[in-house]
Design an enzyme around this catalytic site. Structure first.
Site, PDB file in Angstrom:
ATOM      1  N   ALA A 149       0.835  -1.196   0.000  1.00 58.86           N
ATOM      2  CA  ALA A 149       0.000   0.000   0.000  1.00 58.86           C
ATOM      3  C   ALA A 149       0.871   1.247   0.000  1.00 58.86           C
ATOM      4  O   ALA A 149       1.892   1.308   0.696  1.00 58.86           O
ATOM      5  CB  ALA A 149      -0.928   0.007   1.213  1.00 58.86           C
ATOM      6  N   THR A 340       3.624   7.813  -5.071  1.00 55.25           N
ATOM      7  CA  THR A 340       4.193   6.479  -5.265  1.00 55.25           C
ATOM      8  C   THR A 340       4.698   5.953  -3.920  1.00 55.25           C
ATOM      9  O   THR A 340       4.812   6.711  -2.957  1.00 55.25           O
ATOM     10  CB  THR A 340       5.367   6.509  -6.261  1.00 55.25           C
ATOM     11  N   LYS A 341       4.999   4.662  -3.869  1.00 49.75           N
ATOM     12  CA  LYS A 341       5.386   4.034  -2.614  1.00 49.75           C
ATOM     13  C   LYS A 341       6.716   4.555  -2.088  1.00 49.75           C
ATOM     14  O   LYS A 341       6.865   4.848  -0.914  1.00 49.75           O
ATOM     15  CB  LYS A 341       5.462   2.507  -2.795  1.00 49.75           C
ATOM     16  N   VAL A 342       7.725   4.657  -2.944  1.00 45.31           N
ATOM     17  CA  VAL A 342       9.054   5.086  -2.514  1.00 45.31           C
ATOM     18  C   VAL A 342       9.381   6.426  -3.135  1.00 45.31           C
ATOM     19  O   VAL A 342       9.275   6.612  -4.348  1.00 45.31           O
ATOM     20  CB  VAL A 342      10.133   4.054  -2.926  1.00 45.31           C
TER      21      VAL A 342
END
Length: 346
Positions: A149, A340-342
């Site tokens: 997530a 975004t995740k990272v």
């Protein structure tokens, strides 16, 4: 939007009791090694380096170290080194870097600089093969497993707890040791609040603005809550100290902005309850999350038996609330626009 399955944010939040249980079990050896190093050369102060949710975890860690050990804690701005080129004088410091991915170049470079200057460096990181893990002298793995997530849940809560076994031994607190032992079960009980969390979230369905208030150890949870409300529901949310709110931001009550407060049962309880009562008397729309609730409605989380660990069920209950709030608003909390995740920063 109608989802055919629960969002990843909820699925991963439900994994948290098992994550903390695994972390406490698997980190015993590195905890002993880190304790030996800290006892051999006690730090004169501590510093944290992180971004986003990880930095909010650092706020909780700051209060934990200061209240339990009397160890002053500063927050390092990674850009001081990576953009301005300054070599900080960190000899004798304990430097804690927190990251899910361990991939942000500015955090990694700051840890390398700190270690070269003579600091004892510790990475609290989920990806054990990351650059951050290689840069630090000690690594306390978060043991979250994959976190898919975009809105972090497992990694934030695991960041709150990873250093606590070390803290329990340094402080000699039997209450904290017992609270840590029982924490996974307390978190399982907290998951039983999901229906109540959904009901509480329903009343904020049409909110465009929300102010989040806390004192002390819960301050970092309030910061995290404000971020998650922005990420998952597009609500303009900001966090404030319940003590400082009356110094100017209180003006926003006249505009009808609702409040969400975190209610502790620790040394900040009386001051927090007094502040909340005054706000309600002034007409504030306020509900609370936490083990201490007084006469206010909201989510009462189970107490863990120690102030430092009480913040963990509070944060978990909030994640349940935030995920269901997004669903009530017809949104998928796993697909926040533009994110975004990272995120890699320099």
């Amino acid at each position: 939007m109608t989802l055919t399955h629960d969002p990843l944010m909820l699925q991963e939040a439900r994994e948290i009791p098992a994550v903390i249980e695994r972390q406490l079990r698997e980190n015993r050896a590195v905890t002993l090694d880190l304790l030996a190093a800290l006892r051999a050369s006690p730090p004169t102060y501590a510093a944290t380096v992180a971004r986003g949710s990880s930095d909010h975890a650092c706020t909780v860690i700051k209060y934990a170290l200061e209240t339990q050990l009397g160890l002053p804690v500063a927050s390092l701005g990674p850009s001081v080194h990576t953009l301005y080129g300054t070599e900080l004088r960190l000899r004798g410091a304990l430097v804690l870097a927190v990251s899910q991915s361990g991939a942000s170049p500015d955090v990694v470079e700051t840890v390398r600089m700190a270690r070269a200057s003579g600091a004892l460096t510790v990475a609290l990181v989920n990806v054990q093969e990351s650059e951050l893990a290689r840069a630090a002298e000690f690594v306390l793995p978060l043991h979250c497993g994959p976190e898919k997530a975009v809105a972090a849940t497992k990694s934030y809560l695991a960041s709150l707890t990873a250093f606590l076994p070390v803290l329990a031994e340094l402080s000699g607190s039997e209450d904290l040791r017992a609270a840590l032992t029982g924490l996974p079960e307390t978190l399982r009980r907290t998951l039983g609040l999901e229906e109540a969390a959904s009901e509480l979230a329903e009343r904020y369905r049409f909110a465009e603005n929300l102010l989040v208030l806390a004192r002390g150890l819960h301050s970092g949870v309030a910061q995290e809550a404000a971020l998650k409300l922005k990420e998952t529901s597009g609500i303009h949310a900001e966090s404030y100290s319940a003590a400082e709110f009356a110094h100017g931001p209180k003006r926003l009550l006249a505009e009808g902005v609702p409040l969400l407060g975190f209610a502790p049962v620790d040394a900040a309880r009386e001051a927090t309850e007094t502040a909340f009562a005054e706000l309600v008397a002034a007409g504030a729309d306020l509900r609370t999350i936490g083990p201490g609730q007084g006469h206010l409605g909201g989510l009462r989380t189970p107490s863990t038996g120690h102030a430092v660990t009480d913040v963990v069920p509070s944060a978990l209950a909030f994640y349940l609330f935030a995920a269901h709030l997004a669903l009530h608003r017809g949104l998928n909390p796993d697909e926040p626009p533009l994110l975004t995740k990272v995120t890699r920063t320099r």
